[in-house]
Design a protein around this motif. Sequence first.
Motif, short mmCIF file in Angstrom:
data_model
loop_
_atom_site.label_atom_id
_atom_site.label_comp_id
_atom_site.label_asym_id
_atom_site.label_seq_id
_atom_site.Cartn_x
_atom_site.Cartn_y
_atom_site.Cartn_z
N CYS A 92 0.86 -1.20 0.00
CA CYS A 92 0.00 0.00 0.00
C CYS A 92 0.89 1.24 0.00
O CYS A 92 1.70 1.41 0.91
CB CYS A 92 -0.85 0.07 1.27
N HIS A 93 0.71 2.09 -0.98
CA HIS A 93 1.44 3.36 -1.02
C HIS A 93 0.45 4.51 -0.95
O HIS A 93 -0.58 4.50 -1.65
CB HIS A 93 2.26 3.45 -2.31
N ALA A 94 0.74 5.48 -0.10
CA ALA A 94 -0.16 6.62 0.06
C ALA A 94 0.63 7.84 0.49
O ALA A 94 1.85 7.77 0.68
CB ALA A 94 -1.24 6.29 1.09
N HIS A 95 -0.10 8.96 0.63
CA HIS A 95 0.52 10.20 1.10
C HIS A 95 -0.21 10.65 2.37
O HIS A 95 -0.79 11.75 2.39
CB HIS A 95 0.41 11.28 0.02
N PRO A 96 -0.20 9.84 3.43
CA PRO A 96 -0.92 10.23 4.64
C PRO A 96 -0.28 11.49 5.24
O PRO A 96 0.94 11.58 5.30
CB PRO A 96 -0.75 9.02 5.56
N ASN A 155 10.15 13.79 0.69
CA ASN A 155 9.36 14.71 -0.13
C ASN A 155 8.32 14.02 -0.99
O ASN A 155 7.98 14.48 -2.08
CB ASN A 155 10.28 15.57 -1.01
N HIS A 156 7.79 12.90 -0.49
CA HIS A 156 6.82 12.16 -1.27
C HIS A 156 5.73 11.55 -0.40
O HIS A 156 4.62 12.07 -0.34
CB HIS A 156 7.57 11.10 -2.10
N GLY A 157 6.01 10.47 0.31
CA GLY A 157 4.95 9.83 1.07
C GLY A 157 5.43 8.57 1.75
O GLY A 157 6.60 8.47 2.13
ZN LIG Z 1 3.05 8.61 -4.46
#
Ligand SMILES: [Zn+2]
Length: 273
Positions: A92-96, A155-157
Amino acid sequence: MDEQTARREIVRVGKLMYERSYVVSSDGNVSVRLGDDRVLATPTQVNKGRMTEEMLAITDLEGKALNDRRASSELAMHLLIYRERPEVRAVCHAHPPHGSAFAVAGLAIDQPILSEVILTLGCVPLAEYGTPSTDELTDAMRPLVKHHNALLMANHGAVAYGTDLWQAFDRLETLEHTAKIAILARALGGARDLPPGSVEKLIDIRERAGYLDERGRCQACGYLHETQVVCRTGDRPPAPRASANGSGKISLTREELIELLSQAARTGAAGDF
Ligand SMILES: [Zn+2]
Protein backbone atom coordinates in the motif's frame (compact mmCIF):
# COMPACT_ATOMS: atom_id res chain seq x y z
CA MET A 1 -5.90 -14.86 -2.05
CA ASP A 2 -7.78 -15.61 -5.28
CA GLU A 3 -8.15 -12.92 -7.92
CA GLN A 4 -11.82 -12.16 -7.24
CA THR A 5 -11.25 -11.72 -3.50
CA ALA A 6 -8.14 -9.64 -4.18
CA ARG A 7 -10.13 -7.32 -6.48
CA ARG A 8 -12.80 -6.84 -3.85
CA GLU A 9 -10.33 -6.22 -1.03
CA ILE A 10 -8.19 -3.77 -3.03
CA VAL A 11 -11.34 -1.72 -3.70
CA ARG A 12 -12.16 -1.77 0.03
CA VAL A 13 -8.65 -0.68 0.96
CA GLY A 14 -8.74 2.07 -1.68
CA LYS A 15 -11.97 3.46 -0.21
CA LEU A 16 -10.53 3.34 3.32
CA MET A 17 -7.35 5.13 2.21
CA TYR A 18 -9.44 7.87 0.60
CA GLU A 19 -11.91 8.19 3.49
CA ARG A 20 -9.08 8.40 6.00
CA SER A 21 -7.35 11.09 3.91
CA TYR A 22 -4.29 8.98 3.20
CA VAL A 23 -4.77 9.91 -0.46
CA VAL A 24 -6.57 12.59 -2.46
CA SER A 25 -7.22 12.94 -6.17
CA SER A 26 -5.53 10.02 -7.96
CA ASP A 27 -2.75 9.65 -5.36
CA GLY A 28 -1.52 6.36 -4.02
CA ASN A 29 -1.64 2.79 -5.24
CA VAL A 30 -2.30 -0.68 -3.90
CA SER A 31 -1.30 -4.10 -5.20
CA VAL A 32 -1.60 -7.78 -4.36
CA ARG A 33 0.69 -10.55 -5.59
CA LEU A 34 -1.64 -13.13 -7.14
CA GLY A 35 0.82 -15.90 -7.81
CA ASP A 36 4.56 -16.16 -8.20
CA ASP A 37 4.60 -13.93 -11.24
CA ARG A 38 1.34 -11.95 -11.43
CA VAL A 39 0.40 -8.72 -9.67
CA LEU A 40 -3.05 -7.15 -9.39
CA ALA A 41 -2.64 -3.37 -9.09
CA THR A 42 -4.65 -0.18 -8.94
CA PRO A 43 -4.83 1.64 -12.28
CA THR A 44 -3.23 4.95 -13.14
CA GLN A 45 -5.22 8.20 -12.83
CA VAL A 46 -8.09 6.87 -10.74
CA ASN A 47 -9.32 8.24 -7.42
CA LYS A 48 -9.06 5.37 -4.92
CA GLY A 49 -12.37 6.36 -3.34
CA ARG A 50 -14.23 5.86 -6.64
CA MET A 51 -12.34 2.84 -7.96
CA THR A 52 -14.24 -0.31 -9.00
CA GLU A 53 -13.10 -3.92 -9.26
CA GLU A 54 -12.99 -4.09 -13.06
CA MET A 55 -10.62 -1.11 -13.26
CA LEU A 56 -7.68 -3.06 -11.79
CA ALA A 57 -4.62 -3.86 -13.87
CA ILE A 58 -2.71 -7.15 -13.98
CA THR A 59 1.01 -7.24 -14.73
CA ASP A 60 3.91 -9.63 -14.43
CA LEU A 61 6.78 -8.99 -11.99
CA GLU A 62 8.56 -6.86 -14.58
CA GLY A 63 5.52 -4.62 -14.94
CA LYS A 64 4.43 -5.94 -18.35
CA ALA A 65 0.66 -5.55 -18.80
CA LEU A 66 -1.34 -8.79 -18.78
CA ASN A 67 -4.75 -7.21 -19.29
CA ASP A 68 -6.07 -4.09 -21.02
CA ARG A 69 -5.73 -1.77 -17.98
CA ARG A 70 -2.74 0.45 -17.31
CA ALA A 71 -1.24 0.02 -13.86
CA SER A 72 -0.13 2.93 -11.70
CA SER A 73 3.03 4.72 -12.83
CA GLU A 74 4.43 3.96 -9.37
CA LEU A 75 4.14 0.21 -9.81
CA ALA A 76 7.96 -0.10 -9.94
CA MET A 77 8.06 0.58 -6.20
CA HIS A 78 5.72 -2.39 -5.59
CA LEU A 79 7.66 -4.69 -7.91
CA LEU A 80 10.91 -3.83 -6.14
CA ILE A 81 9.36 -4.85 -2.81
CA TYR A 82 7.99 -8.13 -4.24
CA ARG A 83 11.40 -8.98 -5.67
CA GLU A 84 13.29 -8.14 -2.47
CA ARG A 85 10.80 -9.79 -0.13
CA PRO A 86 9.36 -13.04 -1.51
CA GLU A 87 7.00 -13.45 1.46
CA VAL A 88 5.32 -10.07 0.84
CA ARG A 89 1.95 -10.43 -0.87
CA ALA A 90 0.59 -6.87 -0.74
CA VAL A 91 1.79 -3.27 -0.89
CA CYS A 92 0.00 0.00 0.00
CA HIS A 93 1.44 3.36 -1.02
CA ALA A 94 -0.16 6.62 0.06
CA HIS A 95 0.52 10.20 1.10
CA PRO A 96 -0.92 10.23 4.64
CA PRO A 97 -0.53 13.78 6.00
CA HIS A 98 1.34 13.15 9.25
CA GLY A 99 3.64 10.46 7.89
CA SER A 100 4.25 12.57 4.79
CA ALA A 101 5.03 15.57 7.04
CA PHE A 102 7.90 13.52 8.48
CA ALA A 103 9.02 12.66 4.95
CA VAL A 104 8.87 16.32 3.91
CA ALA A 105 10.74 17.42 7.03
CA GLY A 106 13.46 14.85 6.26
CA LEU A 107 12.71 12.75 9.34
CA ALA A 108 12.37 9.01 9.85
CA ILE A 109 9.76 7.63 12.27
CA ASP A 110 12.33 5.94 14.44
CA GLN A 111 12.08 7.21 17.99
CA PRO A 112 11.20 4.53 20.56
CA ILE A 113 8.12 6.27 21.95
CA LEU A 114 5.31 3.71 21.61
CA SER A 115 5.70 0.11 22.76
CA GLU A 116 2.98 -1.24 20.44
CA VAL A 117 4.70 0.25 17.43
CA ILE A 118 8.01 -1.42 18.27
CA LEU A 119 6.14 -4.71 18.64
CA THR A 120 4.17 -4.60 15.42
CA LEU A 121 5.84 -2.24 12.96
CA GLY A 122 9.40 -1.40 13.96
CA CYS A 123 11.24 1.66 12.85
CA VAL A 124 10.27 3.40 9.62
CA PRO A 125 13.36 4.77 7.84
CA LEU A 126 13.44 7.59 5.35
CA ALA A 127 14.56 6.78 1.80
CA GLU A 128 16.36 9.59 0.02
CA TYR A 129 14.37 11.56 -2.50
CA GLY A 130 14.02 10.01 -5.93
CA THR A 131 11.79 11.11 -8.79
CA PRO A 132 8.58 9.05 -8.60
CA SER A 133 8.23 6.27 -11.19
CA THR A 134 11.99 6.30 -11.98
CA ASP A 135 14.94 4.14 -10.94
CA GLU A 136 16.05 6.97 -8.66
CA LEU A 137 13.23 6.17 -6.27
CA THR A 138 13.62 2.39 -6.32
CA ASP A 139 17.42 2.72 -5.94
CA ALA A 140 16.92 4.84 -2.82
CA MET A 141 14.46 2.32 -1.37
CA ARG A 142 16.31 -0.89 -2.22
CA PRO A 143 18.76 -1.07 0.73
CA LEU A 144 15.95 -0.48 3.22
CA VAL A 145 13.25 -2.85 1.98
CA LYS A 146 14.65 -6.05 3.50
CA HIS A 147 14.88 -4.67 7.02
CA HIS A 148 11.63 -2.75 7.33
CA ASN A 149 7.93 -3.23 6.74
CA ALA A 150 7.20 0.38 5.94
CA LEU A 151 9.26 3.22 4.50
CA LEU A 152 8.99 6.95 4.15
CA MET A 153 10.11 8.46 0.87
CA ALA A 154 11.61 11.93 1.21
CA ASN A 155 9.36 14.71 -0.13
CA HIS A 156 6.82 12.16 -1.27
CA GLY A 157 4.95 9.83 1.07
CA ALA A 158 4.84 6.39 2.64
CA VAL A 159 4.68 2.75 1.62
CA ALA A 160 3.87 -0.30 3.76
CA TYR A 161 3.75 -3.99 2.91
CA GLY A 162 2.91 -7.33 4.44
CA THR A 163 2.03 -10.96 3.97
CA ASP A 164 -1.56 -10.00 3.15
CA LEU A 165 -3.38 -6.86 2.11
CA TRP A 166 -4.82 -6.06 5.52
CA GLN A 167 -1.44 -6.38 7.20
CA ALA A 168 -0.03 -3.94 4.63
CA PHE A 169 -2.91 -1.52 5.24
CA ASP A 170 -2.64 -1.87 9.04
CA ARG A 171 1.06 -1.07 8.86
CA LEU A 172 0.34 2.03 6.79
CA GLU A 173 -2.26 3.06 9.34
CA THR A 174 0.12 2.43 12.28
CA LEU A 175 2.77 4.52 10.52
CA GLU A 176 0.32 7.41 10.11
CA HIS A 177 -1.03 7.09 13.65
CA THR A 178 2.50 7.06 15.10
CA ALA A 179 3.52 10.12 13.11
CA LYS A 180 0.39 11.95 14.29
CA ILE A 181 1.08 11.10 17.95
CA ALA A 182 4.71 12.16 17.61
CA ILE A 183 3.67 15.52 16.16
CA LEU A 184 1.05 16.06 18.89
CA ALA A 185 3.57 15.12 21.59
CA ARG A 186 5.95 17.69 20.19
CA ALA A 187 3.25 20.35 20.65
CA LEU A 188 3.01 19.27 24.31
CA GLY A 189 6.71 19.76 24.92
CA GLY A 190 8.22 16.72 23.21
CA ALA A 191 7.91 12.95 23.27
CA ARG A 192 9.85 11.03 25.91
CA ASP A 193 11.58 7.84 24.77
CA LEU A 194 10.71 4.52 26.38
CA PRO A 195 12.84 3.79 29.47
CA PRO A 196 16.34 2.38 28.91
CA GLY A 197 16.36 -1.36 28.31
CA SER A 198 12.70 -1.55 27.32
CA VAL A 199 13.36 -1.51 23.58
CA GLU A 200 15.47 -4.65 23.82
CA LYS A 201 12.72 -6.36 25.83
CA LEU A 202 10.12 -5.43 23.23
CA ILE A 203 12.29 -6.67 20.41
CA ASP A 204 12.75 -9.94 22.27
CA ILE A 205 8.97 -10.29 22.74
CA ARG A 206 8.14 -9.50 19.13
CA GLU A 207 10.66 -11.99 17.81
CA ARG A 208 9.48 -14.77 20.13
CA ALA A 209 5.85 -14.01 19.31
CA GLY A 210 6.70 -13.94 15.59
CA TYR A 211 5.45 -10.38 14.96
CA LEU A 212 8.74 -9.45 13.31
CA ASP A 213 11.88 -11.44 12.71
CA GLU A 214 15.53 -10.53 13.23
CA ARG A 215 15.73 -8.50 10.06
CA GLY A 216 13.62 -5.82 11.71
CA ARG A 217 15.96 -5.17 14.66
CA CYS A 218 16.27 -1.53 13.94
CA GLN A 219 15.91 0.18 17.29
CA ALA A 220 18.77 -1.93 18.61
CA CYS A 221 20.62 -1.51 15.31
CA GLY A 222 21.38 -5.23 15.37
CA TYR A 223 20.92 -5.63 11.66
CA LEU A 224 23.85 -3.36 10.99
CA HIS A 225 26.11 -6.31 11.81
CA GLU A 226 24.99 -8.09 8.68
CA THR A 227 24.88 -5.27 6.17
CA GLN A 228 26.42 -1.95 5.27
CA VAL A 229 22.99 -0.36 5.43
CA VAL A 230 22.84 2.72 7.55
CA CYS A 231 19.64 2.93 9.52
CA ARG A 232 18.69 6.56 9.88
CA THR A 233 18.15 6.45 13.59
CA GLY A 234 18.68 10.13 14.29
CA ASP A 235 21.29 10.62 16.99
CA ARG A 236 21.66 6.95 17.80
CA PRO A 237 25.16 5.65 17.18
CA PRO A 238 26.10 3.45 14.26
CA ALA A 239 26.99 -0.01 15.54
CA PRO A 240 30.70 -0.82 15.63
CA ARG A 241 31.35 -3.92 13.56
CA ALA A 242 32.36 -6.84 15.75
CA SER A 243 35.61 -8.52 14.79
CA ALA A 244 37.31 -11.72 15.79
CA ASN A 245 40.82 -10.89 14.61
CA GLY A 246 43.47 -9.68 17.02
CA SER A 247 44.78 -6.40 15.59
CA GLY A 248 43.47 -4.06 18.27
CA LYS A 249 39.84 -4.56 17.26
CA ILE A 250 37.16 -5.41 19.78
CA SER A 251 34.76 -8.32 19.63
CA LEU A 252 31.28 -8.04 21.13
CA THR A 253 28.30 -10.33 21.42
CA ARG A 254 24.97 -8.87 20.33
CA GLU A 255 23.87 -8.58 23.99
CA GLU A 256 27.07 -6.74 24.93
CA LEU A 257 26.67 -4.40 22.03
CA ILE A 258 23.03 -3.62 22.84
CA GLU A 259 24.00 -2.89 26.46
CA LEU A 260 26.80 -0.62 25.28
CA LEU A 261 24.51 1.26 22.93
CA SER A 262 21.84 1.63 25.62
CA GLN A 263 24.43 3.04 28.00
CA ALA A 264 25.58 5.46 25.36
CA ALA A 265 21.99 6.55 24.71
CA ARG A 266 21.40 7.00 28.47
CA THR A 267 24.49 9.10 28.99
CA GLY A 268 24.02 11.13 25.82
CA ALA A 269 27.41 10.00 24.53
CA ALA A 270 25.86 8.68 21.36
CA GLY A 271 27.89 10.88 19.04
CA ASP A 272 31.18 9.52 20.27
CA PHE A 273 31.05 6.23 18.37
ZN1 LIG B 1 3.05 8.61 -4.46
